[in-house]
Motif scaffolding. Structure first.
Motif, PDB file in Angstrom:
ATOM      1  N   GLU A   1      25.453   5.962  23.840  1.00 55.54           N
ATOM      2  CA  GLU A   1      24.173   6.030  23.125  1.00 55.54           C
ATOM      3  C   GLU A   1      24.001   4.882  22.141  1.00 55.54           C
ATOM      4  O   GLU A   1      22.905   4.353  21.972  1.00 55.54           O
ATOM      5  CB  GLU A   1      24.074   7.373  22.387  1.00 55.54           C
TER       6      GLU A   1
ATOM      7  N   GLN B   1      26.193   7.665  11.474  1.00 55.44           N
ATOM      8  CA  GLN B   1      26.199   8.175  12.844  1.00 55.44           C
ATOM      9  C   GLN B   1      27.328   7.577  13.683  1.00 55.44           C
ATOM     10  O   GLN B   1      28.069   8.285  14.339  1.00 55.44           O
ATOM     11  CB  GLN B   1      24.858   7.830  13.478  1.00 55.44           C
TER      12      GLN B   1
ATOM     13  N   GLU C   1      21.060  -4.937   6.189  1.00 54.83           N
ATOM     14  CA  GLU C   1      20.908  -3.478   6.210  1.00 54.83           C
ATOM     15  C   GLU C   1      22.077  -2.871   5.440  1.00 54.83           C
ATOM     16  O   GLU C   1      23.136  -2.615   6.017  1.00 54.83           O
ATOM     17  CB  GLU C   1      20.887  -2.975   7.663  1.00 54.83           C
TER      18      GLU C   1
ATOM     19  N   ARG D   1      23.303   5.509   1.994  1.00 56.54           N
ATOM     20  CA  ARG D   1      23.888   5.828   3.297  1.00 56.54           C
ATOM     21  C   ARG D   1      25.105   4.942   3.561  1.00 56.54           C
ATOM     22  O   ARG D   1      25.567   4.861   4.713  1.00 56.54           O
ATOM     23  CB  ARG D   1      22.859   5.673   4.424  1.00 56.54           C
TER      24      ARG D   1
ATOM     25  N   HIS E   1      17.651  10.851   8.519  1.00 54.40           N
ATOM     26  CA  HIS E   1      19.013  10.640   9.031  1.00 54.40           C
ATOM     27  C   HIS E   1      19.017  10.613  10.552  1.00 54.40           C
ATOM     28  O   HIS E   1      18.490  11.530  11.176  1.00 54.40           O
ATOM     29  CB  HIS E   1      19.947  11.777   8.606  1.00 54.40           C
ATOM     30  N   HIS E   2      19.637   9.600  11.126  1.00 52.06           N
ATOM     31  CA  HIS E   2      19.831   9.592  12.572  1.00 52.06           C
ATOM     32  C   HIS E   2      20.912  10.579  12.979  1.00 52.06           C
ATOM     33  O   HIS E   2      20.793  11.265  13.984  1.00 52.06           O
ATOM     34  CB  HIS E   2      20.234   8.186  13.044  1.00 52.06           C
ATOM     35  N   GLN E   3      21.963  10.630  12.194  1.00 52.69           N
ATOM     36  CA  GLN E   3      23.143  11.400  12.580  1.00 52.69           C
ATOM     37  C   GLN E   3      22.803  12.843  12.925  1.00 52.69           C
ATOM     38  O   GLN E   3      23.199  13.344  13.970  1.00 52.69           O
ATOM     39  CB  GLN E   3      24.131  11.347  11.420  1.00 52.69           C
TER      40      GLN E   3
ATOM     41  N   ARG F   1      16.034   3.265   8.541  1.00 53.31           N
ATOM     42  CA  ARG F   1      16.755   4.355   9.189  1.00 53.31           C
ATOM     43  C   ARG F   1      15.845   5.566   9.365  1.00 53.31           C
ATOM     44  O   ARG F   1      16.322   6.667   9.658  1.00 53.31           O
ATOM     45  CB  ARG F   1      18.007   4.748   8.398  1.00 53.31           C
TER      46      ARG F   1
ATOM     47  N   ALA G   1      17.409   8.136  21.018  1.00 54.86           N
ATOM     48  CA  ALA G   1      16.780   7.328  19.976  1.00 54.86           C
ATOM     49  C   ALA G   1      17.309   5.915  19.894  1.00 54.86           C
ATOM     50  O   ALA G   1      17.057   5.221  18.935  1.00 54.86           O
ATOM     51  CB  ALA G   1      16.961   8.015  18.631  1.00 54.86           C
ATOM     52  N   SER G   2      18.039   5.460  20.881  1.00 54.95           N
ATOM     53  CA  SER G   2      18.672   4.156  20.693  1.00 54.95           C
ATOM     54  C   SER G   2      17.736   3.007  20.986  1.00 54.95           C
ATOM     55  O   SER G   2      17.896   1.921  20.480  1.00 54.95           O
ATOM     56  CB  SER G   2      19.905   4.046  21.580  1.00 54.95           C
TER      57      SER G   2
END
Lengths: 657, 657
Positions: A238, A309, A318, A323, B307-309, B323, B401-402
């Motif tokens: 991913e 993640q 970034e 985070r 948050h992506h995680q 993000r 989501a990549s």
């Protein structure tokens, strides 16, 4: 650069066969007092027993017993890479024994663990408790996630640490390592499996084992792994193959990318390969990657990794403080990479940046991880905590990064033993020699007893209260009749440093000391003193305007120490936190327990109790006329030591509107 | 508020039995032209066939055939929640059939899919292709991750949509739904399994099914699920139980927390429960949560999730643009929540904020997801893209989501059918009635034919070029002899709006229209016109100073549209991107294809080719004297439509130094 050839046995973490600088062993440099001596003391007294306790309690050591008795896979505990924590623990103990000189009890503990590991090794050299048996995955069947080669890399580093600190120790660890390394060379050699491990680490392990043993196949295999990576032999995932640096060949990459620990371990291994094979093009590529990574992908603490993640570097610029993953292990891996570049490049003015980054990372990432007691650790090191964490139980394992307080152990527990091996071997990063003299890279009270080319002995003692105070006093212990050069690093932040030579004969000489290395070449008499004065005034630090997440903020630094604002130090408690801004017109002032700054309110509502509705408007918020308050900032590495708190390193700047 | 009692059958997505406002069905409101009509057209013509193609191709539809034939678990494909995508597709088609009025071919496709679903249902009502058979997990054995109740919630919504748009349709879907709902009530009732589904959704499904059928057990079961959540019945996970909102009871929470889709679905279901049971305390709690979530946890686009995680809300003020997860489904779920609060609260001045947020989210999140062609979608909606993405293949499934470009389908493909059902039912969100008249919440060319209490018919036509233009012309089609109130929403950004009444008799009357709702109460003659003028000048938008990640930046908005800067529109291409800052002294100017702003260089290096070393220093960077450039910004919802690009919504502000 002056190329120097190095004997294979030095009790140091990295011993290249060539390069500008020769590392010194933990038997040659002793840290005697102060900041790092205290951490070494706690590491030996508390952290090492703590780690062994958890390895035993969690069954990660027991996995080796199960392997030896043929019981596996039944009863196996821990993640797929748990073997590696045992190896890192062995490495830490090996350095600790080397550092202490002698410790029969620790020696016995070490040998007992080695025996259990050795008993689990299979007849062909294979060693892993998670693969290869009926009911387990086949050997090498999951290179993306299986960590088999990663574990062996740590085994090799442990064996190297042991042999360098106790050459010829008859404990069997080196034989275990070389049998496993021989198997790796046979299975993954030129005509073997054409792939790499998802988590780099075997490269440094093989390179160091090759340096130690003189076995050229190990270095060749490390070189093969470095060259193979980046050609997409691992499966896509991913987050993309960049997660394990398999998206672009190492020599073509322009910055460290993907999982931050993997990226740095790989870079360190590639540097070893480049140095040993004289591959200047590879070395140049690595230096370019270091440059860009430091310029665009590193936190002010030296921390690396912007994504939770995938525990990965973000893009250029970034660097969100809130985070910040900034994994403790990534900091350690970054030190491994920088130290290798320093050893090969030397102590020229431009090379001080390697030691600068190492210092920054040691004080603000590695030292941040363990609690004062040495029995709880940060895995991730955020630069901005918005909610107080909940205290971790001393008996309960934590997920890797969810706690904002230090935790005793993790399901993924790479960080505690990584801190332990780094602290135990820390003396090896303070100083180097070359054919002409001695270089001091990090400052701590220490004694150094070594020799340079021509058999010339050099013995110095270092006294300092650094980093509380900026005076470093180097006293020559024995006469050095032939001229030698003693070089001292002047950090980039030390714009007005000075070096004073006070001869035992009463002579006094002052030198300017510009950032880089200030050096003195002369014969020395016992009692001669070199006194380096570094300016230690606290100051505001401004970020590059391209770093989006901290625009219009400042940090406070003093010497190598990054400071932070903890809610513990706010009169009103944590609720008012997000509404406070710093008055940049008032310079930070050294206080008794930290650095004081003046804060003002950012908006009319700072209580957090009410909401003003939609937070985006066409007009700027008016600044309220609340009275400014003076608050104390504490060193970042001590945050959350006084209990749950909110915290920030980057302070928004106040503007009158 | 005026409580109005509603008949159970209205062809609308949410039909409360009580509340201030009565929703209108997709048979009462037709969008006839413009921005949304085009999206509805593409949705029907391209997106629905696209979705069915992928459901078939990936075997997610085939899973039901395998279940019916007894072949499972062999051959099952897709994630554990893939059944739900079939149900959302059915819901979308049901709305589409209702919207079109009649379509025999679409009707046949709908019935064919229903037949396949119905054949997979077990005799006791259980329906899930991933659990309950030999070789699969036992029913309800994985409430944290199994999504069984979540899938059924979508089944219930599909059946409700069908029955509301084709009452009494003899296709069997409603019977499938009620049999499954009966089983849920029996298994999870008062004395049943005392837990909840990890992913909220069954609550809204049960509540709506209860409203439709009048079966009180369904509403009672929804209330049970709402009350049970927050007591830690689900297992703790790395991200904490807040991930599935099981850390604090719904009525005690102070803001939406955890996974953003789950949080909004839960809030929507809790709102349904509160409305139907007259639970004012629960409703107040939900409004407080909405308030705080909007004030502190929502992006300027209306997007939610930082948050992506864990696809989750961040803490208050944690809104990093780069993000931003801002999942498309979270936007849709937020609309579901806001719409329910609007229906119960009414069209008072303070209630316009619900419709304001719905509008913002529709234009800047939901409309952003699909490509113009309707066959590729954003799953996550970042507000800042630092590297151009790689085009997704039209035939290859993407991770969720990549990709930074729209992708045709995802392993977790919740977003495409969610967009489809929202677009197909969109007419249901434009207007409402109460006992006294009609309220217009969203503006599009449309015809509305409805009636209010006392059998009074209201027929109006709306003409507008909104959002390109700010004039909305409402023409009364039939005489309304008794006085009624027509209310029009004035968005919060429309500070100088005005309403003009042009009677068919030649009379002209002008009213001020402050943000909120502007209303006119009178009898109307056919041909009377109400003309609302909204000010549409582009302007800079400033964030609350407490939002750390966008300090010292501005966005550009025009009407409900958020704009963005794409590298495509930069003369020098993407490389110079991070070094550019906006000149706030020059107001944004409407251009032919967007909004123009003036940019200046942020630092001496903007080429990205060289690195200036350590990016933190004690002095501010000097601003270079490069010439300013004028660039065009495009609506955010169209970004990446012209190929790979870098992009930012929040523009750093230039300061002369």
């Amino acid at each position: 650069m002056t190329m120097t050839t190095t004997t294979r046995i030095i009790a140091a973490p990295v011993v290249p066969s060539t390069g500008a600088l020769r590392p010194l062993g933990v038997d040659e440099v002793h840290i005697t007092d102060g900041f790092w001596a205290e951490r070494q003391r706690v590491n030996g007294a508390a952290t090492l027993p703590h780690i062994e306790h958890w390895l035993e309690k969690d069954g990660w050591l027991g996995n080796f017993d199960l392997a030896a008795s043929g019981a596996l896979p039944a009863g196996r505990r821990g993640r797929e890479f748990s073997d590696s924590e045992v190896y890192k623990y062995l490495e830490a103990v090996a350095w600790e024994i080397g550092r202490r000189g002698t410790d029969a009890a620790l020696e016995a503990r070490f040998r007992a663990v080695v025996d259990r590991v050795a008993a689990a090794q299979e007849s062909d050299g294979y060693l892993n408790t998670n693969f290869g048996r009926p009911g387990q995955g086949a050997r090498w069947s999951d290179l993306e996630w299986g960590h088999e080669l990663y574990c062996l890399g740590h085994l090799f580093q442990a064996a190297v640490a042991r042999e360098r600190t106790r050459p010829g120790a008859d404990d069997g660890l080196l034989a275990v390592a070389t049998r496993a390394a021989d198997l790796v060379c046979s299975v993954f050699g030129e005509s073997g499996i054409q792939s790499v491990c998802g988590h780099a680490e075997v490269e440094v392990g093989l390179a160091e084992l090759g340096r130690l043993t003189g076995e050229p196949r190990y270095l060749a295999q490390a070189a093969l792994f470095v060259d193979r990576r980046g050609h997409g032999t691992l499966a896509d995932i991913e987050w993309g193959r960049s997660y394990f640096q398999d998206h672009v060949p190492v020599r073509d990459a322009d910055a460290l990318t993907g999982h931050a620990v993997r990226a740095n371990y790989l870079a360190a291994g590639a540097a070893d390969v480049a140095v040993e094979s004289g591959d200047r093009a590879l070395l140049d590529a690595l230096r370019r990657q270091w440059d860009r990574t430091i310029a665009r992908r590193t936190y002010v603490t030296g921390g690396q990794g912007s994504h939770h993640q995938d525990e990965a570097f973000g893009d250029d610029w970034e660097l969100p403080p809130d985070r910040a993953y900034s994994e403790t292990c990534a900091g350690i891996a970054s030190i491994m990479f920088s130290w290798r570049l320093l050893l090969v490049e030397g102590a020229g003015a431009a090379d001080a940046r390697y030691a600068d980054l190492i210092e920054r990372t040691l004080f603000n990432v590695v030292a941040t991880s363990p609690s004062e007691e040495g029995t709880a650790f940060f895995y991730a090191n955020t630069l901005h905590q918005r909610r107080p964490g909940e205290p971790a139980s001393p008996d309960v394992m934590s997920p890797r990064a969810s706690s904002s307080l230090r935790a005793p152990w993790f399901e993924v527990s790479c960080c505690p033993p990584n801190v332990a091996r780094t602290f135990a071997s820390l003396a090896g990063y303070l100083a180097t020699t070359d054919d002409d003299g001695l270089q001091l890279h990090q400052y701590a009270p220490a004694s150094i007893r070594t020799h340079i080319a021509g058999g010339r002995d050099i013995a110095i003692d270092i006294a300092t209260l650094y980093p509380d105070d900026g005076t470093i006093t180097v006293t020559v212990v024995d006469d050095v009749p032939e001229p030698v050069t003693i070089a001292l690093r002047v950090p980039a932040w030390a714009a007005s440093a000075g070096l004073t030579l006070r001869g035992i004969d009463g002579s006094v000489e002052s030198l300017e000391a510009a950032p880089g290395y200030v050096s003195v070449r002369r014969a020395f008499s016992a009692g001669d003193v070199l006194e380096l004065s570094l300016p230690m005034a606290a100051h505001f630090t401004v970020p590059d305007p391209r770093i989006d997440a901290i625009r219009d903020t400042v940090a406070v630094e003093r010497g190598p120490i990054v400071y932070c604002l903890e809610s513990t130090d706010l009169p009103a408690g944590g609720d008012a936190f997000s509404g406070l801004q710093v008055d940049r017109a008032t310079q930070p002032a050294d206080g008794e327990s930290g650095v004081a700054v003046v804060l003002r309110s950012a908006s009319a509502e700072t209580s957090g109790a009410t909401d003003g509705g939609w937070p985006y408007s066409s007009t700027d918020a008016a600044a309220p006329a609340a009275a400014p308050i003076t608050v104390n900032l504490v060193p970042y590495h001590r945050w959350a030591q006084r209990g749950p708190s909110t915290m920030r390193v980057w302070l928004p700047v106040h503007h009158a509107r």
